[in-house]
Design an enzyme around this catalytic site. Sequence first.
Site, PDB file in Angstrom:
ATOM      1  N   SER A  50      28.123  44.245  61.027  1.00  0.00           N
ATOM      2  CA  SER A  50      27.289  44.703  59.976  1.00  0.00           C
ATOM      3  C   SER A  50      28.059  45.287  58.977  1.00  0.00           C
ATOM      4  O   SER A  50      28.962  46.210  59.213  1.00  0.00           O
ATOM      5  CB  SER A  50      26.133  45.632  60.293  1.00  0.00           C
ATOM      6  OG  SER A  50      25.020  45.400  59.623  1.00  0.00           O
ATOM      7  N   ARG A 110      27.589  47.782  56.471  1.00  0.00           N
ATOM      8  CA  ARG A 110      27.274  49.367  56.386  1.00  0.00           C
ATOM      9  C   ARG A 110      26.936  49.890  57.507  1.00  0.00           C
ATOM     10  O   ARG A 110      27.374  51.067  57.854  1.00  0.00           O
ATOM     11  CB  ARG A 110      26.480  49.504  55.204  1.00  0.00           C
ATOM     12  CG  ARG A 110      26.944  49.161  53.880  1.00  0.00           C
ATOM     13  CD  ARG A 110      26.047  49.333  52.625  1.00  0.00           C
ATOM     14  NE  ARG A 110      24.691  48.696  53.002  1.00  0.00           N
ATOM     15  CZ  ARG A 110      23.702  48.703  52.424  1.00  0.00           C
ATOM     16  NH1 ARG A 110      23.526  49.486  51.517  1.00  0.00           N
ATOM     17  NH2 ARG A 110      22.494  47.770  52.672  1.00  0.00           N
ATOM     18  N   ILE A 137      15.013  44.196  62.192  1.00  0.00           N
ATOM     19  CA  ILE A 137      14.617  43.211  63.288  1.00  0.00           C
ATOM     20  C   ILE A 137      15.708  43.199  64.281  1.00  0.00           C
ATOM     21  O   ILE A 137      15.216  43.250  65.451  1.00  0.00           O
ATOM     22  CB  ILE A 137      14.212  41.793  62.601  1.00  0.00           C
ATOM     23  CG1 ILE A 137      13.463  40.888  63.523  1.00  0.00           C
ATOM     24  CG2 ILE A 137      15.799  41.112  62.269  1.00  0.00           C
ATOM     25  CD1 ILE A 137      12.036  41.765  63.940  1.00  0.00           C
ATOM     26  N   LYS A 143      14.511  33.723  61.420  1.00  0.00           N
ATOM     27  CA  LYS A 143      13.658  32.994  60.501  1.00  0.00           C
ATOM     28  C   LYS A 143      13.561  33.873  59.125  1.00  0.00           C
ATOM     29  O   LYS A 143      13.830  35.103  58.999  1.00  0.00           O
ATOM     30  CB  LYS A 143      12.343  33.012  60.859  1.00  0.00           C
ATOM     31  CG  LYS A 143      11.492  34.013  61.249  1.00  0.00           C
ATOM     32  CD  LYS A 143      10.867  35.281  60.212  1.00  0.00           C
ATOM     33  CE  LYS A 143      10.499  34.978  59.240  1.00  0.00           C
ATOM     34  NZ  LYS A 143      10.055  36.243  58.257  1.00  0.00           N
ATOM     35  N   ASP A 184       7.855  35.572  52.874  1.00  0.00           N
ATOM     36  CA  ASP A 184       8.557  36.079  54.303  1.00  0.00           C
ATOM     37  C   ASP A 184       7.670  36.068  55.327  1.00  0.00           C
ATOM     38  O   ASP A 184       7.999  35.616  56.546  1.00  0.00           O
ATOM     39  CB  ASP A 184       9.471  37.229  53.723  1.00  0.00           C
ATOM     40  CG  ASP A 184      10.154  37.667  55.056  1.00  0.00           C
ATOM     41  OD1 ASP A 184      11.603  37.160  55.121  1.00  0.00           O
ATOM     42  OD2 ASP A 184       9.529  38.662  55.772  1.00  0.00           O
TER      43      ASP A 184
HETATM   44  P1  NAP Z   1      17.113  44.066  56.917  1.00  0.00           P
HETATM   45  O1  NAP Z   1      16.453  45.508  57.493  1.00  0.00           O
HETATM   46  O2  NAP Z   1      17.302  44.416  55.282  1.00  0.00           O
HETATM   47  O3  NAP Z   1      18.524  44.091  57.618  1.00  0.00           O
HETATM   48  C1  NAP Z   1      19.152  43.186  57.325  1.00  0.00           C
HETATM   49  C2  NAP Z   1      20.790  43.696  57.422  1.00  0.00           C
HETATM   50  O4  NAP Z   1      21.614  42.102  57.155  1.00  0.00           O
HETATM   51  C3  NAP Z   1      21.196  44.883  56.970  1.00  0.00           C
HETATM   52  O5  NAP Z   1      21.186  45.856  57.736  1.00  0.00           O
HETATM   53  C4  NAP Z   1      22.787  44.228  56.473  1.00  0.00           C
HETATM   54  O6  NAP Z   1      23.463  45.200  57.149  1.00  0.00           O
HETATM   55  C5  NAP Z   1      22.860  43.230  57.238  1.00  0.00           C
HETATM   56  N1  NAP Z   1      23.664  42.050  56.165  1.00  0.00           N
HETATM   57  C6  NAP Z   1      23.475  41.607  55.012  1.00  0.00           C
HETATM   58  N2  NAP Z   1      24.562  40.794  54.569  1.00  0.00           N
HETATM   59  C7  NAP Z   1      25.261  40.873  55.733  1.00  0.00           C
HETATM   60  C8  NAP Z   1      26.605  39.894  56.067  1.00  0.00           C
HETATM   61  N3  NAP Z   1      27.147  39.423  55.181  1.00  0.00           N
HETATM   62  N4  NAP Z   1      27.138  40.294  57.374  1.00  0.00           N
HETATM   63  C9  NAP Z   1      26.375  40.745  58.240  1.00  0.00           C
HETATM   64  N5  NAP Z   1      25.342  41.595  57.962  1.00  0.00           N
HETATM   65  C10 NAP Z   1      24.755  41.594  56.736  1.00  0.00           C
HETATM   66  O7  NAP Z   1      16.100  42.918  57.286  1.00  0.00           O
HETATM   67  P2  NAP Z   1      15.247  42.663  58.291  1.00  0.00           P
HETATM   68  O8  NAP Z   1      13.799  43.124  58.210  1.00  0.00           O
HETATM   69  O9  NAP Z   1      15.998  43.220  59.529  1.00  0.00           O
HETATM   70  O10 NAP Z   1      15.117  41.109  58.191  1.00  0.00           O
HETATM   71  C11 NAP Z   1      16.280  40.224  58.371  1.00  0.00           C
HETATM   72  C12 NAP Z   1      15.774  38.819  58.633  1.00  0.00           C
HETATM   73  O11 NAP Z   1      14.797  38.898  59.885  1.00  0.00           O
HETATM   74  C13 NAP Z   1      14.930  38.399  57.593  1.00  0.00           C
HETATM   75  O12 NAP Z   1      15.270  37.061  57.475  1.00  0.00           O
HETATM   76  C14 NAP Z   1      13.580  38.536  57.956  1.00  0.00           C
HETATM   77  O13 NAP Z   1      12.781  37.405  57.612  1.00  0.00           O
HETATM   78  C15 NAP Z   1      13.687  38.325  59.707  1.00  0.00           C
HETATM   79  N6  NAP Z   1      12.686  39.303  60.317  1.00  0.00           N
HETATM   80  C16 NAP Z   1      12.199  40.280  59.998  1.00  0.00           C
HETATM   81  C17 NAP Z   1      11.032  40.886  60.560  1.00  0.00           C
HETATM   82  C18 NAP Z   1      10.683  42.511  60.288  1.00  0.00           C
HETATM   83  O14 NAP Z   1       9.678  42.770  60.790  1.00  0.00           O
HETATM   84  N7  NAP Z   1      11.559  43.236  59.681  1.00  0.00           N
HETATM   85  C19 NAP Z   1      10.666  40.367  61.423  1.00  0.00           C
HETATM   86  C20 NAP Z   1      10.888  38.930  62.119  1.00  0.00           C
HETATM   87  C21 NAP Z   1      12.042  38.521  61.322  1.00  0.00           C
HETATM   88  P3  NAP Z   1      24.215  46.607  56.545  1.00  0.00           P
HETATM   89  O15 NAP Z   1      22.780  47.494  56.554  1.00  0.00           O
HETATM   90  O16 NAP Z   1      25.262  47.132  57.322  1.00  0.00           O
HETATM   91  O17 NAP Z   1      24.392  46.406  55.202  1.00  0.00           O
END
Ligand code: NAP
Length: 308
Positions: A36, A38, A14, A91, A169
């Site tokens: 981030s 990684r 996101i 969110k 989610d």
């Molecule tokens: P994601 O692709 O798994 O990304 C999450 C990122 O958080 C990972 O890249 C990870 O970084 C990082 N992270 C984990 N622990 C961390 C820490 N302690 N400090 C800093 N960074 C950390 O997940 P996502 O889909 O983007 O979703 C993230 C949030 O956005 C969720 O709450 C989700 O509900 C919301 N969201 C997602 C979407 C969607 O379409 N995907 C839409 C709206 C909202 P590394 O890769 O560097 O380990």
Amino acid sequence: MDPIRIAIVGMGKIARDQHVPAILGNNAFSLAATVSPRDSGLEDVPHHRALDALLDEGPAVDAVALCTPPQVRYDLAALALRRGVHVFLEKPPGATLSEVAALKSLAEKTGATLFASWHSRFAAGVAPARAWLAERRIDAVSIVWREDVRVWHPGQDWIWEPGGLGVFDPGINALSIVTHILPRPFFLKEATLVLPENRAAPIAADIQFRDTAGAPIHMDLDWRQTGPQSWDIVVETDAGTLKLANGGAVLSLPSGTEHSEDVEYPGLYSRFATLIRGGRSDVDIDPLRLVADAFLRGRRETTDAFYD
Ligand code: NAP
């Protein structure tokens, strides 16, 4: 006025799909850094592996956008707020209601802005839907949120862990719209949560809510949908049917249908800038409370194991 120097924390899907373009497209902000563990960040933008390193070593930031999974968000938000840094929470705002309440109190104490964002509320059809429904008698509501988890959340192990919410989610996005557009509060009566035998969070759920005047609200969530995807809300009223399709972007009223561009994240960042400039916070936990109630009162069923 100087732009608000902001860092994105959690450079995942996101952050890259929505936060980076929304920040770069808004003059009220300058993208000062990324954090981030990684991911290696963006070209020409300073990058740290952890938030405390950014806050200790700089560059200086006024705000952070926390785009991590919810389970790690409290510690990051508390760290930022204690340093007087404004916080944008993706969110859901946290993994539990109590931690969000604690953050809200902390923001009040430090004077920093806390914004619990609900991107779906900024979809183009939502504000006109809310205005139209304010004058109507609500007879029944149907929410159908069916998508293919392998397409939208590939390899996201955190989403299947406790606090990751599973199918809630995406389902919480529907609830963020419905809590915003319906004129009366509603609450959960019954729920069935379907969990794969190898996972800690539901892959599907069926929920019956009731509003305070007795109107039934049914929600059907399923992550096993292949082919066409459904993000639809239908509201039956005394003046005909309202339908919000495509996650809130397409609004149909008895008078016709309006299709709009994706305006969610630009709208969120405009709101965040307004909150910061006005010294205010916006922390609405209603959608998360309804999800918590589903986990509190829902019946569990087990289904086949799920593998990515
Ligand atoms: P994601 O692709 O798994 O990304 C999450 C990122 O958080 C990972 O890249 C990870 O970084 C990082 N992270 C984990 N622990 C961390 C820490 N302690 N400090 C800093 N960074 C950390 O997940 P996502 O889909 O983007 O979703 C993230 C949030 O956005 C969720 O709450 C989700 O509900 C919301 N969201 C997602 C979407 C969607 O379409 N995907 C839409 C709206 C909202 P590394 O890769 O560097 O380990």
